[in-house]
Design an enzyme around this catalytic site. Structure first.
Site, PDB file in Angstrom:
ATOM      1  N   THR A 137       0.826  -1.215   0.000  1.00 32.60           N
ATOM      2  CA  THR A 137       0.000   0.000   0.000  1.00 32.60           C
ATOM      3  C   THR A 137       0.853   1.254   0.000  1.00 32.60           C
ATOM      4  OG1 THR A 137      -1.889  -1.033   1.108  1.00 32.60           O
ATOM      5  CG2 THR A 137      -1.844   1.344   1.033  1.00 32.60           C
TER       6      THR A 137
ATOM      7  N   TRP B 116       0.865  -9.693   3.768  1.00 37.05           N
ATOM      8  CA  TRP B 116       0.224  -9.079   2.606  1.00 37.05           C
ATOM      9  C   TRP B 116       0.775  -9.709   1.314  1.00 37.05           C
ATOM     10  CZ3 TRP B 116      -0.622  -6.898   7.107  1.00 37.05           C
ATOM     11  CH2 TRP B 116      -1.676  -6.004   7.274  1.00 37.05           C
TER      12      TRP B 116
ATOM     13  N   ASN C  87      -3.637 -11.419   3.569  1.00 37.38           N
ATOM     14  CA  ASN C  87      -4.525 -10.268   3.649  1.00 37.38           C
ATOM     15  C   ASN C  87      -5.337 -10.052   2.376  1.00 37.38           C
ATOM     16  OD1 ASN C  87      -5.229  -7.638   5.116  1.00 37.38           O
ATOM     17  ND2 ASN C  87      -4.559  -6.898   3.105  1.00 37.38           N
ATOM     18  N   GLU C  88      -6.661 -10.055   2.551  1.00 32.23           N
ATOM     19  CA  GLU C  88      -7.618  -9.710   1.493  1.00 32.23           C
ATOM     20  C   GLU C  88      -7.453 -10.541   0.224  1.00 32.23           C
ATOM     21  OE1 GLU C  88      -7.445  -5.464   1.041  1.00 32.23           O
ATOM     22  OE2 GLU C  88      -8.299  -5.098   3.026  1.00 32.23           O
TER      23      GLU C  88
ATOM     24  N   GLU D 162      -9.850  -4.917  10.007  1.00 33.04           N
ATOM     25  CA  GLU D 162      -9.218  -3.732   9.411  1.00 33.04           C
ATOM     26  C   GLU D 162     -10.314  -2.734   9.072  1.00 33.04           C
ATOM     27  OE1 GLU D 162      -6.122  -4.052   6.367  1.00 33.04           O
ATOM     28  OE2 GLU D 162      -7.046  -2.349   5.343  1.00 33.04           O
TER      29      GLU D 162
END
Length: 801
Positions: free
Chosen positions: A108, A150, A191-192, A276
């Site tokens: 990010t 991530w 993550n995600e 989150e």
């Protein structure tokens, strides 16, 4: 604003005489005019009410790179910031800290280094997350630590995260944590990126067999509650997972007015987390945070709330530069800013502790109406103390709350703390008011719109007093030989955006330490952009300078020097505004320009003597106005003219999978390299603050326009907070309301002509407290510039050139 009354009603003077200390704290608030109260709302705080165990409120460090500059802050500011984040009774007092398990890839706002760049080569001292977790636990031994990946190095599963390799990789990270004396409480997956039930089952069995049976697994750190649904169909998966965590349960970057989970998630009986949330400005996001912490439990029985991120310790050109609970963008000056979100978080964390119990029958919406606000009550593990957190973000008027305490809870003194989130004055944040002495377990409180309140029978709360020093630019010349750092660490101010640039012993017979790009293969990406390794350093005001460095290619490919590096798109981190001087091992060179849309332009190119591999060479890139000059080993290889980028950072880069070394960095100033006079460029539009028609008349409006070096685009930052153009005209606004159009006027010293240039890139009016804003986030020539409520948008960020 708040007032306190017991039953039977006492006089104002009786309330004010509760304690001398609270009189002083609350006097200014109590004597201000209040909105008329609505009909009283009765609330019973019943210690016998059932409810789930509270797990905590905290934030993420990572996802990614957002804590990077914190470790480079000087003392005492570094410790002050850590205290504001973690110290009980001081600031945000975080109870949960989720740390990124670095994967050598952008996640990010930067890339964080892996503990295992290549299979079997483990170094437990890389990066800064270990340090941050150590600092957090030193301040709060009870803070719960969470690990989550991530991205990951490409060797894992030959690019497949859902593999045995990644399970062993995560266990290796836990081993590293143990070597730092850190016990990790919770561990997530990817993550995600969805979930794989077989993988989670294998992770659970591996943790159990490797001595980590007490580590709880969180699934799936994605959007929605699909993992909880699956657990009802798959008992083995249900047994593997202890916490179901979902992201942005109230809606992505929403007002967080409604925060449901799902019936299936609640029926699992597992811990449920809003794992989150946020992604909001450290000030403008505070009302949403206040709603979300309460409403996540009210609407969805979520007992953990994790804000993204903890702190924006990155320079203002990096995506999400003002998110978190604090901003720390200038380690060279020590300047930082504590946001309203710090105090919203404190209203829960300083008045509760993990293990406390929610009191379901003593929590809800004021008057049964969401628009009036929400409240949650929790009781201590001693079954006597309690706290109630109240938020009134959407209320239209004052409300009287009549409390009755029962069920074995303390009927002793009640302490009241309040934060006015509609005020930008820090003196109105986290203020202790007058204590209340209940009468027969009854008392009343009048609450005002736009506030957060905490009422409690506990003690120990406090508001930190450390103050930031003034901001200042990183001065040129700047140099670093890299010899003062330990192997595996990151050089001061160097911020990896992709790949991993860390300190290693120099190669090819050179003594001392160098920066080495460590990632030797494409990673398992988290972002959609397939960026090549690069890292940035420096001040966005750097304009004309020469960046020079020794370089060594370890394998065929290319190295790059970056000049005037600026913003990039976080989903496409390869798309950086800036200039690149690229040289291959075969000697092919080019001067290139790139932008956030990925529009690469080759400005000049040619060939020089081959660099080869395993040999040291010297590269330099000189940026002087529109003239760009590149040299290899002291010999100029190319010169070109381009005026697209006027100011920004320096950087190192390599081709994908190319390991290379860098040494003896030097940035020397040219003419006007950090002059107080120059352009103010919109970060979103990449156009300059411009006086319409080059007019010098009072009242001439300002806009954005292509940067052209004109005198109507040259702004001087004065010591009196003025921004002047033409030498005698000041940037001015005719009012203090959002939407007031910016203009120029003869300087008169008024507060409407005074501006604060902040480390986060915002330009804030002293008189209005509002941000200089490009209307509608427009990017076209002629788009109006105005003042508007600060919201963290890139159309409110400006880069000095």
């Amino acid at each position: 604003m708040f007032s306190t009354v017991s039953r039977p009603r006492r006089s104002w003077r009786a309330v004010m005489s509760a304690t001398a200390a609270s009189v002083l704290a609350a006097a200014a608030v109590l004597t201000a005019s209040a909105s008329p109260a609505q009909a009283a709302t009765a609330i019973t705080i019943n210690g016998g009410s059932g409810g789930r165990a509270f797990d905590g409120v905290g934030a993420v460090s990572g996802g990614g790179g957002n804590s990077r500059l914190l470790i480079d802050y000087p003392e005492p500011q570094r410790s002050d910031l850590l205290d504001y984040l973690f110290k009980p009774g001081y600031g945000a007092a975080m109870q949960l800290l989720k740390a990124e398990i670095g994967g050598d890839t952008n996640s990010t706002s930067g890339a964080e280094p892996s503990h295992e760049h290549t299979r079997g080569s483990v170094n437990c001292n890389r990066g800064y997350e270990w340090w941050l977790m150590e600092q957090a636990r030193m301040r709060n031994p009870n803070i719960a630590l969470v690990g989550l990946a991530w991205g990951a190095p490409g060797w894992i599963g030959n690019g497949n995260f859902w593999s045995t390799d990644s399970i062993n990789y995560l266990v290796g990270w836990l081993d590293c944590a143990a070597s730092h004396g850190l016990t990790i409480n919770y561990l997530g997956g990817w993550n995600e990126k969805g979930y794989n039930t077989t993988w989670y089952k294998n992770l659970r069995s591996t943790l159990n067999s490797r001595g980590y049976g007490n580590v709880k697994i969180v699934a799936s750190d994605d959007f929605g509650w699909g993992a909880a649904d699956e657990s009802l169909r798959d008992p083995a998966f249900a047994n593997a997972v202890q916490v179901f965590g979902s992201h942005y349960v109230c809606g992505y970057r929403s007002a967080q007015t409604s925060c449901p989970s799902s019936a299936n998630a609640v029926s699992t009986g597992k811990q449920l987390w809003a794992s989150e949330n946020g992604s909001d400005d450290y000030n403008a996001g505070a009302p949403a945070l206040a709603r979300g912490i309460n409403r996540g439990y009210l609407d969805g029985k979520m007992t953990g709330y994790i804000n993204w991120p903890a702190i924006a310790a990155i320079t203002p050109n990096i995506p999400w530069a003002t998110t978190g609970v604090a901003v720390a963008q200038q380690p060279w000056s020590g300047a930082y800013s504590i946001g309203k979100s710090t105090w919203v978080m404190a209203h829960t964390t300083q008045f509760t502790a993990p293990g406390w119990r929610y009191l379901d029958a003593s929590s809800g919406y004021l008057g049964g109406n969401r628009n009036n606000g929400s409240y949650v009550s929790l009781k201590s593990t001693n079954n006597s103390d309690y706290s109630t957190v109240i938020e009134t973000q959407d209320a239209g008027s004052a409300q009287q709350l009549d409390f009755t305490v029962t069920g074995g809870l303390s009927t002793g003194t009640v302490r009241v703390w309040a934060t006015n989130l509609r005020s930008n004055n820090s003196a109105d944040h986290f203020v202790r008011g007058a204590d209340i002495t209940p009468n027969g377990g009854r008392f009343s409180l009048t609450v005002q719109p736009g506030y957060v309140y905490s009422i409690t029978t506990t003690t120990g709360q406090g508001k930190g007093t450390a103050v930031s020093p003034a901001q200042g630019n990183l001065k040129l010349p700047y140099a670093d030989t890299f010899d003062s750092y330990a192997t595996g660490r990151e050089a001061k101010y160097l911020m990896d955006q992709q790949g991993s640039f860390e300190i290693a012993g120099c190669g090819a017979g050179r003594a001392g330490q160098c920066v080495r790009q460590m990632s030797d293969q494409a990673p398992i990406y988290w972002t959609s952009g397939q960026a090549e390794p690069y890292t940035l350093l420096g001040d966005l005001t750097w304009r004309n300078y020469t960046v020079t460095s020794d370089v060594l290619l370890e394998k065929p490919g290319y190295v790059q020097l970056i000049g005037r590096g600026n913003t990039y798109n976080h989903q496409g981190p390869q798309n950086l505004n800036g200039y690149y001087f690229r040289v291959t091992d075969g000697g092919a060179w080019s001067i290139r320009s790139n932008n956030t849309s990925g529009n690469w332009r080759t400005l000049a190119s040619g060939n020089t003597a081959a660099l080869g591999t395993g040999r040291w060479h010297n590269l330099s890139l000189k940026l002087n106005g529109s003239t760009l000059t590149a040299a290899v080993d002291g010999t100029t290889v190319g010169t070109v003219s381009d005026s697209t980028w006027v100011a920004g950072q320096i950087g190192y880069g390599t081709g994908q999978g190319v390991t290379a070394q860098f040494d003896n960095l030097s940035i020397t100033p040219g003419d006007g390299s950090s002059s107080p006079t120059g352009e103010l460029r919109s970060a979103s539009a990449n156009r300059c603050l411009d006086v319409n028609g080059a007019s010098q008349a009072d009242g001439a409006v300002v806009q954005i326009w292509d940067c052209n070096g004109g005198t109507n685009q040259q702004w001087t930052v004065g010591t009196n907070n003025q921004l002047t153009v033409y030498g005698n005209k000041c940037l001015d606004v005719p009012g203090t309301a959002s939407g007031s159009r910016a203009r120029i006027m003869t300087c008169n010293g008024g507060s409407n002509q005074q501006w604060r240039l902040n480390a986060d890139g915002t330009v804030v009016g002293v008189g209005s407290g509002l941000c200089l804003d490009v209307n509608g986030a427009g990017t076209a020539n002629g788009t109006a510039v105005q003042i508007w409520t600060c919201n963290g948008g890139s159309n409110q960020q400006w880069v000095r050139g």
